[in-house]
Design a protein around this motif. Structure first.
Motif, PDB file in Angstrom:
ATOM      1  N   MET A   1      22.813   6.142  88.533  1.00 35.24           N
ATOM      2  CA  MET A   1      23.450   7.455  88.742  1.00 35.24           C
ATOM      3  C   MET A   1      22.411   8.586  88.784  1.00 35.24           C
ATOM      4  O   MET A   1      22.532   9.547  89.539  1.00 35.24           O
ATOM      5  CB  MET A   1      24.461   7.720  87.626  1.00 35.24           C
ATOM      6  CG  MET A   1      25.248   9.018  87.787  1.00 35.24           C
ATOM      7  SD  MET A   1      26.564   9.203  86.583  1.00 35.24           S
ATOM      8  CE  MET A   1      27.725   7.973  87.174  1.00 35.24           C
ATOM      9  N   LEU A   2      21.338   8.432  87.980  1.00 36.56           N
ATOM     10  CA  LEU A   2      20.282   9.448  87.957  1.00 36.56           C
ATOM     11  C   LEU A   2      19.600   9.552  89.313  1.00 36.56           C
ATOM     12  O   LEU A   2      19.392  10.643  89.852  1.00 36.56           O
ATOM     13  CB  LEU A   2      19.272   9.088  86.866  1.00 36.56           C
ATOM     14  CG  LEU A   2      18.133  10.083  86.651  1.00 36.56           C
ATOM     15  CD1 LEU A   2      18.675  11.404  86.125  1.00 36.56           C
ATOM     16  CD2 LEU A   2      17.101   9.503  85.696  1.00 36.56           C
ATOM     17  N   THR A   5      21.853  11.136  91.911  1.00 30.75           N
ATOM     18  CA  THR A   5      21.929  12.594  91.752  1.00 30.75           C
ATOM     19  C   THR A   5      20.730  13.282  92.386  1.00 30.75           C
ATOM     20  O   THR A   5      20.865  14.313  93.058  1.00 30.75           O
ATOM     21  CB  THR A   5      22.012  12.949  90.256  1.00 30.75           C
ATOM     22  OG1 THR A   5      23.149  12.299  89.681  1.00 30.75           O
ATOM     23  CG2 THR A   5      22.147  14.451  90.063  1.00 30.75           C
ATOM     24  N   GLN A   8      21.098  13.069  96.221  1.00 30.54           N
ATOM     25  CA  GLN A   8      22.064  14.048  96.732  1.00 30.54           C
ATOM     26  C   GLN A   8      21.490  15.459  96.658  1.00 30.54           C
ATOM     27  O   GLN A   8      21.689  16.281  97.561  1.00 30.54           O
ATOM     28  CB  GLN A   8      23.356  13.962  95.935  1.00 30.54           C
ATOM     29  CG  GLN A   8      24.157  12.700  96.211  1.00 30.54           C
ATOM     30  CD  GLN A   8      25.446  12.663  95.421  1.00 30.54           C
ATOM     31  OE1 GLN A   8      26.014  13.687  95.074  1.00 30.54           O
ATOM     32  NE2 GLN A   8      25.913  11.467  95.113  1.00 30.54           N
ATOM     33  N   ARG A 237      22.817  19.707  91.126  1.00 33.08           N
ATOM     34  CA  ARG A 237      23.486  18.397  91.114  1.00 33.08           C
ATOM     35  C   ARG A 237      23.562  17.829  89.694  1.00 33.08           C
ATOM     36  O   ARG A 237      24.533  17.168  89.330  1.00 33.08           O
ATOM     37  CB  ARG A 237      22.708  17.429  92.013  1.00 33.08           C
ATOM     38  CG  ARG A 237      22.929  17.670  93.483  1.00 33.08           C
ATOM     39  CD  ARG A 237      24.342  17.315  93.901  1.00 33.08           C
ATOM     40  NE  ARG A 237      24.838  18.259  94.894  1.00 33.08           N
ATOM     41  CZ  ARG A 237      26.089  18.314  95.309  1.00 33.08           C
ATOM     42  NH1 ARG A 237      26.980  17.473  94.838  1.00 33.08           N
ATOM     43  NH2 ARG A 237      26.463  19.213  96.185  1.00 33.08           N
ATOM     44  N   PHE A 238      22.542  18.088  88.900  1.00 27.50           N
ATOM     45  CA  PHE A 238      22.571  17.603  87.515  1.00 27.50           C
ATOM     46  C   PHE A 238      23.609  18.383  86.696  1.00 27.50           C
ATOM     47  O   PHE A 238      24.229  17.824  85.788  1.00 27.50           O
ATOM     48  CB  PHE A 238      21.178  17.715  86.892  1.00 27.50           C
ATOM     49  CG  PHE A 238      20.318  16.511  87.152  1.00 27.50           C
ATOM     50  CD1 PHE A 238      20.527  15.328  86.450  1.00 27.50           C
ATOM     51  CD2 PHE A 238      19.316  16.553  88.110  1.00 27.50           C
ATOM     52  CE1 PHE A 238      19.743  14.204  86.712  1.00 27.50           C
ATOM     53  CE2 PHE A 238      18.532  15.446  88.371  1.00 27.50           C
ATOM     54  CZ  PHE A 238      18.745  14.258  87.674  1.00 27.50           C
ATOM     55  N   LEU A 241      26.800  16.817  87.597  1.00 31.82           N
ATOM     56  CA  LEU A 241      26.879  15.515  86.923  1.00 31.82           C
ATOM     57  C   LEU A 241      27.254  15.704  85.451  1.00 31.82           C
ATOM     58  O   LEU A 241      28.100  14.976  84.911  1.00 31.82           O
ATOM     59  CB  LEU A 241      25.535  14.791  87.037  1.00 31.82           C
ATOM     60  CG  LEU A 241      25.433  13.436  86.308  1.00 31.82           C
ATOM     61  CD1 LEU A 241      26.411  12.434  86.916  1.00 31.82           C
ATOM     62  CD2 LEU A 241      23.997  12.898  86.385  1.00 31.82           C
ATOM     63  N   LEU A 244      30.937  16.476  85.022  1.00 33.09           N
ATOM     64  CA  LEU A 244      31.783  15.285  85.145  1.00 33.09           C
ATOM     65  C   LEU A 244      31.689  14.424  83.880  1.00 33.09           C
ATOM     66  O   LEU A 244      32.675  13.820  83.456  1.00 33.09           O
ATOM     67  CB  LEU A 244      31.359  14.466  86.371  1.00 33.09           C
ATOM     68  CG  LEU A 244      31.540  15.158  87.739  1.00 33.09           C
ATOM     69  CD1 LEU A 244      30.965  14.292  88.849  1.00 33.09           C
ATOM     70  CD2 LEU A 244      33.018  15.440  88.003  1.00 33.09           C
ATOM     71  N   LYS A 245      30.495  14.404  83.299  1.00 35.92           N
ATOM     72  CA  LYS A 245      30.300  13.594  82.097  1.00 35.92           C
ATOM     73  C   LYS A 245      31.106  14.104  80.906  1.00 35.92           C
ATOM     74  O   LYS A 245      31.538  13.333  80.050  1.00 35.92           O
ATOM     75  CB  LYS A 245      28.804  13.584  81.728  1.00 35.92           C
ATOM     76  CG  LYS A 245      27.956  12.702  82.630  1.00 35.92           C
ATOM     77  CD  LYS A 245      28.175  11.223  82.347  1.00 35.92           C
ATOM     78  CE  LYS A 245      27.215  10.357  83.138  1.00 35.92           C
ATOM     79  NZ  LYS A 245      27.507   8.913  82.935  1.00 35.92           N
ATOM     80  N   ALA A 250      36.589  15.268  89.360  1.00 31.81           N
ATOM     81  CA  ALA A 250      35.817  15.521  90.582  1.00 31.81           C
ATOM     82  C   ALA A 250      36.441  16.643  91.408  1.00 31.81           C
ATOM     83  O   ALA A 250      35.742  17.379  92.104  1.00 31.81           O
ATOM     84  CB  ALA A 250      35.742  14.244  91.411  1.00 31.81           C
ATOM     85  N   ILE A 253      35.039  20.294  90.929  1.00 33.55           N
ATOM     86  CA  ILE A 253      33.648  20.638  91.243  1.00 33.55           C
ATOM     87  C   ILE A 253      33.526  21.983  91.966  1.00 33.55           C
ATOM     88  O   ILE A 253      32.658  22.797  91.645  1.00 33.55           O
ATOM     89  CB  ILE A 253      33.003  19.516  92.098  1.00 33.55           C
ATOM     90  CG1 ILE A 253      32.770  18.279  91.222  1.00 33.55           C
ATOM     91  CG2 ILE A 253      31.677  19.969  92.689  1.00 33.55           C
ATOM     92  CD1 ILE A 253      32.192  17.110  91.963  1.00 33.55           C
TER      93      ILE A 253
END
Length: 289
Positions: A1-2, A5, A8, A237-238, A241, A244-245, A250, A253
């Motif tokens: 996932m990192l 991210t 993207q 993007r982080f 992320l 979402l965490k 979603a 966003i």
């Protein structure tokens, strides 16, 4: 996932570089990007499904985005339509154009060769991002680049120097939307589909990336603007992320992006700081009385 991210963030960094040209350099709030981003994805997707070379498809996507930027600049200058309205008009028209290009609202690209087939995603994306960055760095140091930057700061000065400011503005918008469309074309190949609605909120996403980069790295004198924009896009993007965490959906966003952008801009606003100081000063004065 990192890794995803970061990838993207780099893809959207190309879009943010384009938006930096229109919004920060030309001082032109260009809403065309909400249409030129999916336009790049649409062109790349339909060409790839027809058997075209994926790299050639990205080149044609860049040209398509540049054409959209040309139309925005032309109707703004030729018909004296305000920059905001010109962008809205072209963005609205591009929705139908993108549907015409694709023939439907969504094109899947799964199982079709693209620029990422049998290659490292990060390597390919990083190569295109660095190519775009170094090209812009070089361009902004040329006579054309200095004129472009001067146009956003002081249009009267540019006119007094005998430079055709109208032509310059149109070329700047073409370059900006070309990069935005290029980003859309890469994203379509990366995620495996193109959708006519994938451009919604592109301008806010790009602005958030630019603002975050400038806010976090404003004291980084060793970094130039293009590097700051790229890092800002990855940081954005982080942040998404992280949202979402911690439990956001979603579908939230876009709302998070809007609130984040307004929050940072309000925090940076000197007027807001002055208002707060005056209010707080008044409160303390009343308390003392």
């Amino acid at each position: 996932m990192l890794l995803g991210t970061i990838e993207q963030g780099l893809i959207f960094a190309i879009m943010a570089l384009g938006l930096y040209i229109s919004y920060k350099i030309l001082d032109f709030p260009d809403l065309t990007v909400d249409g030129s981003f999916p336009m790049g994805a649409s062109i790349a997707a339909i060409l790839i499904t027809k058997g075209a070379n994926p790299i050639l498809a990205l080149g044609i996507a860049f040209v398509g985005g540049s054409l959209a930027g040309f139309i925005t600049g032309y109707i703004h200058i030729k018909f004296k339509i305000t920059n905001l309205l010109a962008g809205i008009i072209v963005m609205t028209g591009l929705y139908s154009v993108n549907l015409r290009i694709m023939g439907r609202s969504n094109i899947p690209l799964f199982g079709i060769d693209n620029i990422f087939s049998n290659r490292s995603n990060l390597f390919i994306i990083l190569f295109i991002v660095l190519l775009s960055k170094f090209f812009l760095d070089y361009l902004l140091k040329t006579k054309f680049g200095f004129s472009l930057r001067a146009l956003g700061d002081n249009e009267t000065l540019v006119i007094s120097l005998g430079i055709d400011e109208k032509k310059l503005k149109i070329i700047g918008l073409m370059l900006a939307n070309g990069l935005v469309a290029l980003s859309g074309g890469i994203l379509a190949q990366y995620q495996g589909f193109s959708d006519v609605a994938m451009g919604t909120g592109t301008i806010v996403t790009g602005l958030a990336s630019i603002i975050i980069g400038e806010s976090v790295l404003k004291k980084g004198k060793m970094l130039n603007v293009t590097t700051i924009v790229i890092i800002g896009s990855i940081l954005y993007r982080f942040i998404i992320l992280g949202s979402l965490k911690i439990g956001f959906n979603a579908s939230d966003i876009k709302l998070i992006t809007a609130i984040l952008t307004v929050g940072i801009m309000a925090f940076k606003s000197k007027n807001l700081n002055s208002i707060l100081k005056n209010r707080l000063g008044g409160v303390f004065q009343n308390a003392q009385n």
